[in-house]
Scaffold this motif. Structure first.
Motif, PDB file in Angstrom:
ATOM      1  N   ALA A   1       0.800  -1.176   0.131  1.00  0.00           N
ATOM      2  CA  ALA A   1      -0.019  -0.087   0.162  1.00  0.00           C
ATOM      3  C   ALA A   1       0.930   1.257  -0.130  1.00  0.00           C
ATOM      4  O   ALA A   1       0.501   2.086  -0.803  1.00  0.00           O
ATOM      5  CB  ALA A   1      -0.989   0.006   1.072  1.00  0.00           C
ATOM      6  N   LYS A   2       1.707   1.422   0.815  1.00  0.00           N
ATOM      7  CA  LYS A   2       2.703   2.426   0.816  1.00  0.00           C
ATOM      8  C   LYS A   2       3.531   2.527  -0.581  1.00  0.00           C
ATOM      9  O   LYS A   2       3.709   3.748  -0.772  1.00  0.00           O
ATOM     10  CB  LYS A   2       3.974   2.177   1.864  1.00  0.00           C
ATOM     11  N   GLN A   3       3.845   1.540  -1.323  1.00  0.00           N
ATOM     12  CA  GLN A   3       4.351   1.635  -2.562  1.00  0.00           C
ATOM     13  C   GLN A   3       3.441   2.235  -3.526  1.00  0.00           C
ATOM     14  O   GLN A   3       3.766   3.100  -4.379  1.00  0.00           O
ATOM     15  CB  GLN A   3       5.031   0.395  -3.064  1.00  0.00           C
ATOM     16  N   ILE A   4       2.216   1.877  -3.364  1.00  0.00           N
ATOM     17  CA  ILE A   4       1.259   2.222  -4.431  1.00  0.00           C
ATOM     18  C   ILE A   4       0.870   3.850  -4.106  1.00  0.00           C
ATOM     19  O   ILE A   4       0.727   4.341  -5.371  1.00  0.00           O
ATOM     20  CB  ILE A   4      -0.127   1.339  -4.207  1.00  0.00           C
ATOM     21  N   GLU A   5       0.952   4.155  -3.143  1.00  0.00           N
ATOM     22  CA  GLU A   5       0.671   5.556  -2.866  1.00  0.00           C
ATOM     23  C   GLU A   5       1.668   6.441  -3.538  1.00  0.00           C
ATOM     24  O   GLU A   5       1.570   7.739  -3.949  1.00  0.00           O
ATOM     25  CB  GLU A   5       0.908   6.143  -1.459  1.00  0.00           C
ATOM     26  N   LYS A   6       2.975   5.795  -4.267  1.00  0.00           N
ATOM     27  CA  LYS A   6       3.935   6.506  -4.734  1.00  0.00           C
ATOM     28  C   LYS A   6       3.660   6.740  -6.223  1.00  0.00           C
ATOM     29  O   LYS A   6       4.368   7.357  -7.076  1.00  0.00           O
ATOM     30  CB  LYS A   6       5.298   5.864  -4.439  1.00  0.00           C
ATOM     31  N   MET A   7       2.479   6.147  -6.608  1.00  0.00           N
ATOM     32  CA  MET A   7       2.203   6.174  -8.135  1.00  0.00           C
ATOM     33  C   MET A   7       1.986   7.499  -8.705  1.00  0.00           C
ATOM     34  O   MET A   7       1.134   7.945  -7.882  1.00  0.00           O
ATOM     35  CB  MET A   7       0.971   5.111  -8.500  1.00  0.00           C
ATOM     36  N   ASN A   8       2.684   7.851  -9.732  1.00  0.00           N
ATOM     37  CA  ASN A   8       2.343   9.159 -10.177  1.00  0.00           C
ATOM     38  C   ASN A   8       1.993   8.977 -11.536  1.00  0.00           C
ATOM     39  O   ASN A   8       2.372   8.315 -12.268  1.00  0.00           O
ATOM     40  CB  ASN A   8       3.614  10.154  -9.919  1.00  0.00           C
ATOM     41  N   GLY A   9       0.849   9.956 -12.023  1.00  0.00           N
ATOM     42  CA  GLY A   9       0.678  10.363 -13.246  1.00  0.00           C
ATOM     43  C   GLY A   9       1.321  11.277 -14.015  1.00  0.00           C
ATOM     44  O   GLY A   9       1.332  12.425 -13.539  1.00  0.00           O
ATOM     45  N   VAL A  10       2.279  11.118 -15.048  1.00  0.00           N
ATOM     46  CA  VAL A  10       3.080  11.992 -15.487  1.00  0.00           C
ATOM     47  C   VAL A  10       2.955  12.065 -16.976  1.00  0.00           C
ATOM     48  O   VAL A  10       2.750  11.018 -17.566  1.00  0.00           O
ATOM     49  CB  VAL A  10       4.587  11.539 -15.184  1.00  0.00           C
TER      50      VAL A  10
ATOM     51  N   ALA B   1       4.408  17.557 -28.137  1.00  0.00           N
ATOM     52  CA  ALA B   1       3.233  16.819 -27.854  1.00  0.00           C
ATOM     53  C   ALA B   1       3.746  16.348 -26.341  1.00  0.00           C
ATOM     54  O   ALA B   1       4.739  15.844 -25.922  1.00  0.00           O
ATOM     55  CB  ALA B   1       2.766  15.863 -28.421  1.00  0.00           C
ATOM     56  N   LEU B   2       2.613  16.146 -25.560  1.00  0.00           N
ATOM     57  CA  LEU B   2       2.665  15.411 -24.059  1.00  0.00           C
ATOM     58  C   LEU B   2       1.675  14.155 -24.083  1.00  0.00           C
ATOM     59  O   LEU B   2       0.594  14.302 -24.583  1.00  0.00           O
ATOM     60  CB  LEU B   2       2.363  16.476 -23.099  1.00  0.00           C
ATOM     61  N   VAL B   3       2.348  13.093 -23.791  1.00  0.00           N
ATOM     62  CA  VAL B   3       1.615  11.782 -23.384  1.00  0.00           C
ATOM     63  C   VAL B   3       1.631  11.516 -22.122  1.00  0.00           C
ATOM     64  O   VAL B   3       2.316  11.509 -21.343  1.00  0.00           O
ATOM     65  CB  VAL B   3       1.927  10.624 -24.475  1.00  0.00           C
ATOM     66  N   PRO B   4       0.308  10.685 -21.939  1.00  0.00           N
ATOM     67  CA  PRO B   4       0.105  10.338 -20.351  1.00  0.00           C
ATOM     68  C   PRO B   4       0.844   8.973 -19.957  1.00  0.00           C
ATOM     69  O   PRO B   4       0.751   7.780 -20.873  1.00  0.00           O
ATOM     70  CB  PRO B   4      -1.203  10.217 -20.372  1.00  0.00           C
ATOM     71  N   VAL B   5       1.365   8.841 -18.906  1.00  0.00           N
ATOM     72  CA  VAL B   5       1.835   7.629 -18.160  1.00  0.00           C
ATOM     73  C   VAL B   5       1.848   7.679 -16.788  1.00  0.00           C
ATOM     74  O   VAL B   5       1.993   8.582 -16.103  1.00  0.00           O
ATOM     75  CB  VAL B   5       3.630   7.624 -18.663  1.00  0.00           C
ATOM     76  N   TRP B   6       1.341   6.234 -16.421  1.00  0.00           N
ATOM     77  CA  TRP B   6       1.413   6.030 -14.773  1.00  0.00           C
ATOM     78  C   TRP B   6       2.624   5.704 -14.571  1.00  0.00           C
ATOM     79  O   TRP B   6       2.951   4.572 -15.110  1.00  0.00           O
ATOM     80  CB  TRP B   6       0.116   5.278 -14.491  1.00  0.00           C
ATOM     81  N   THR B   7       3.498   5.736 -13.564  1.00  0.00           N
ATOM     82  CA  THR B   7       4.805   5.290 -13.291  1.00  0.00           C
ATOM     83  C   THR B   7       4.829   5.014 -11.759  1.00  0.00           C
ATOM     84  O   THR B   7       4.312   5.653 -10.882  1.00  0.00           O
ATOM     85  CB  THR B   7       5.644   6.514 -13.375  1.00  0.00           C
ATOM     86  N   VAL B   8       5.579   3.747 -11.540  1.00  0.00           N
ATOM     87  CA  VAL B   8       5.719   3.318 -10.046  1.00  0.00           C
ATOM     88  C   VAL B   8       7.435   3.222 -10.104  1.00  0.00           C
ATOM     89  O   VAL B   8       7.890   2.552 -11.056  1.00  0.00           O
ATOM     90  CB  VAL B   8       5.239   2.041  -9.823  1.00  0.00           C
ATOM     91  N   THR B   9       7.955   3.468  -9.144  1.00  0.00           N
ATOM     92  CA  THR B   9       9.491   3.355  -8.996  1.00  0.00           C
ATOM     93  C   THR B   9       9.666   2.726  -7.555  1.00  0.00           C
ATOM     94  O   THR B   9       8.887   2.958  -6.541  1.00  0.00           O
ATOM     95  CB  THR B   9      10.176   4.762  -9.105  1.00  0.00           C
ATOM     96  N   TYR B  10      10.869   1.780  -7.542  1.00  0.00           N
ATOM     97  CA  TYR B  10      10.958   1.041  -6.389  1.00  0.00           C
ATOM     98  C   TYR B  10      12.507   1.013  -6.257  1.00  0.00           C
ATOM     99  O   TYR B  10      13.117   0.582  -7.223  1.00  0.00           O
ATOM    100  CB  TYR B  10      10.449  -0.304  -6.531  1.00  0.00           C
ATOM    101  N   LYS B  11      13.150   1.339  -5.010  1.00  0.00           N
ATOM    102  CA  LYS B  11      14.425   0.886  -4.590  1.00  0.00           C
ATOM    103  C   LYS B  11      14.600  -0.402  -4.135  1.00  0.00           C
ATOM    104  O   LYS B  11      14.141  -0.562  -3.141  1.00  0.00           O
ATOM    105  CB  LYS B  11      15.079   2.028  -4.009  1.00  0.00           C
ATOM    106  N   GLY B  12      15.337  -1.397  -4.828  1.00  0.00           N
ATOM    107  CA  GLY B  12      15.556  -2.680  -4.381  1.00  0.00           C
ATOM    108  C   GLY B  12      16.592  -2.591  -3.413  1.00  0.00           C
ATOM    109  O   GLY B  12      17.402  -1.727  -2.883  1.00  0.00           O
ATOM    110  N   ARG B  13      16.815  -3.854  -2.457  1.00  0.00           N
ATOM    111  CA  ARG B  13      17.864  -4.110  -1.631  1.00  0.00           C
ATOM    112  C   ARG B  13      19.395  -3.965  -2.274  1.00  0.00           C
ATOM    113  O   ARG B  13      20.112  -3.475  -1.450  1.00  0.00           O
ATOM    114  CB  ARG B  13      17.652  -5.377  -0.882  1.00  0.00           C
TER     115      ARG B  13
END
Length: 353
Positions: free
Chosen positions: A142-151, A292-304
């Motif tokens: 849930a904490k990770q999904i909160e970081k999802m951004n529409g860019v 032009a600008l195009v829409p992307v939902w992004t998720v980033t994650y820093k691994g161990r």
């Protein structure tokens, strides 16, 4: 830095673009506004020519220094990346558009608005994660999904016209059988094709810092959904400003169009068993570029291991592309269980024998 915030005329709340209704909504009083109404409000609040000239004169200095804007709601000063064009205040979460980043030479001509909202993007993300057995739980917590951004990512869209010709060696092979004997006849041809070739909407991402492979991996976009650019579409989302000019893609466009033209001409050489191009020429090139600008939902994650993993979702059609981390503990456990089961089955087989 000039800042634009779209205020609800009914209650003063911040308006955000709603991908579901393709209109603007106020989360406080539930008012909705059309694109035409937003355009009218934007014209009424447009800065004077004197203010614009003053902003332009400071443009060079601003680009060299840290990019700072003042939140119109709480007054906080926020430092941004030099290519950020739309974001939100980290303190009061007011969505703002940095107008200087999307004006003048950096004013996009077109935009494909988000058609998938955050809730739907989260559903797509979680549904895909169910199929991945060895992804760490932290990647889709849930904490990770909160970081999802529409860019909104910046692209150069290129329409290309040119003349192309190709000369090729071709063969036609015919086989037949008479009694016990098989015959083969090979005819050799010199084939020539020429014509006008057109390619529309070739996309080139115009941002150096983006993970190009992943952003390009969610292509294509339906160009029928393209709209004339309005800053209102950025409200409630993040946006990046280009830092690559069209000159950077000259060699790439030339290479791509030659490959595309070769494919078109080869496809027109039908009816032959083999076709081997020996000479190709492309000339009279004409290009039309659109920012032009195009829409992307992004998720980033820093691994161990410290590596940053990216996951992207096409904000128009939901196509996904990602580089996923692996939970090696989970993988080792499953491998051990499989090895144990195979060992027990082997023992059982030995006793039965």
């Amino acid at each position: 830095m000039a800042v634009v915030s779209f205020k609800c005329p009914n209650c003063g709340g911040e308006l955000v673009f709603d991908p579901n209704t393709q209109s603007y909504s106020c989360p406080y009083c539930n008012s909705e506004f059309s694109q035409e109404q937003i355009d009218t409000m934007q014209k009424e609040n447009q800065p004077s020519q004197e203010t614009s000239e003053a902003a332009d004169s400071a443009k060079g200095q601003e680009q060299e220094e840290a990019a700072v804007y003042v939140c119109p709601s709480c007054g906080a000063e926020i430092v941004t990346d030099p290519t950020t064009a739309a974001t939100e205040c980290y303190y009061c979460h007011t969505p703002v558009v940095l107008s200087g980043r999307v004006s003048g030479e950096y004013l996009p001509q077109q935009i494909i608005p988000f058609a998938i909202d955050r809730k739907k993007a989260e559903e797509i993300f979680l549904e895909n994660m169910k199929k991945k057995k060895f992804v760490p739980h932290g990647f889709f917590s849930a904490k990770q999904i909160e970081k999802m951004n529409g860019v909104y990512f910046p692209y150069w869209m290129v329409d290309w016209r040119g003349d192309a010709s190709m000369e090729a060696e071709a063969t036609k092979v015919r086989t037949w059988r008479t009694g016990d004997t098989e015959y083969r006849e090979t005819q050799f041809y010199r084939v020539y094709r020429e014509g006008n070739v057109e390619f529309d909407d070739m996309p080139k991402i115009a941002l150096q810092k983006a993970n190009r492979k992943l952003v390009e991996g969610v292509q294509p976009y339906d160009q029928k959904a393209v709209k004339p650019f309005s800053m209102g579409y950025l409200s409630g989302f993040q946006a990046e400003r280009r830092d690559l000019e069209k000159e950077a893609f000259g060699a790439e466009i030339a290479r791509d169009t030659e490959q595309y033209a070769k494919r078109v001409l080869e496809n027109d050489m039908r009816g032959y068993t083999t076709v081997r191009p020996v000479h190709q020429q492309v000339g009279n090139r004409q290009e039309r570029w659109r920012y032009a600008l195009v829409p992307v939902w992004t998720v980033t994650y820093k691994g161990r291991n410290g590596k940053i993993y990216y996951y992207t979702i096409n904000g128009q059609n939901g196509k996904v592309c990602g580089e996923l981390p692996v939970d090696y503990k989970k993988l080792s456990l499953v491998s051990s269980l499989i090895t144990g089961v195979v060992f027990l089955l082997g023992l059982a087989g030995g006793f039965l024998l």
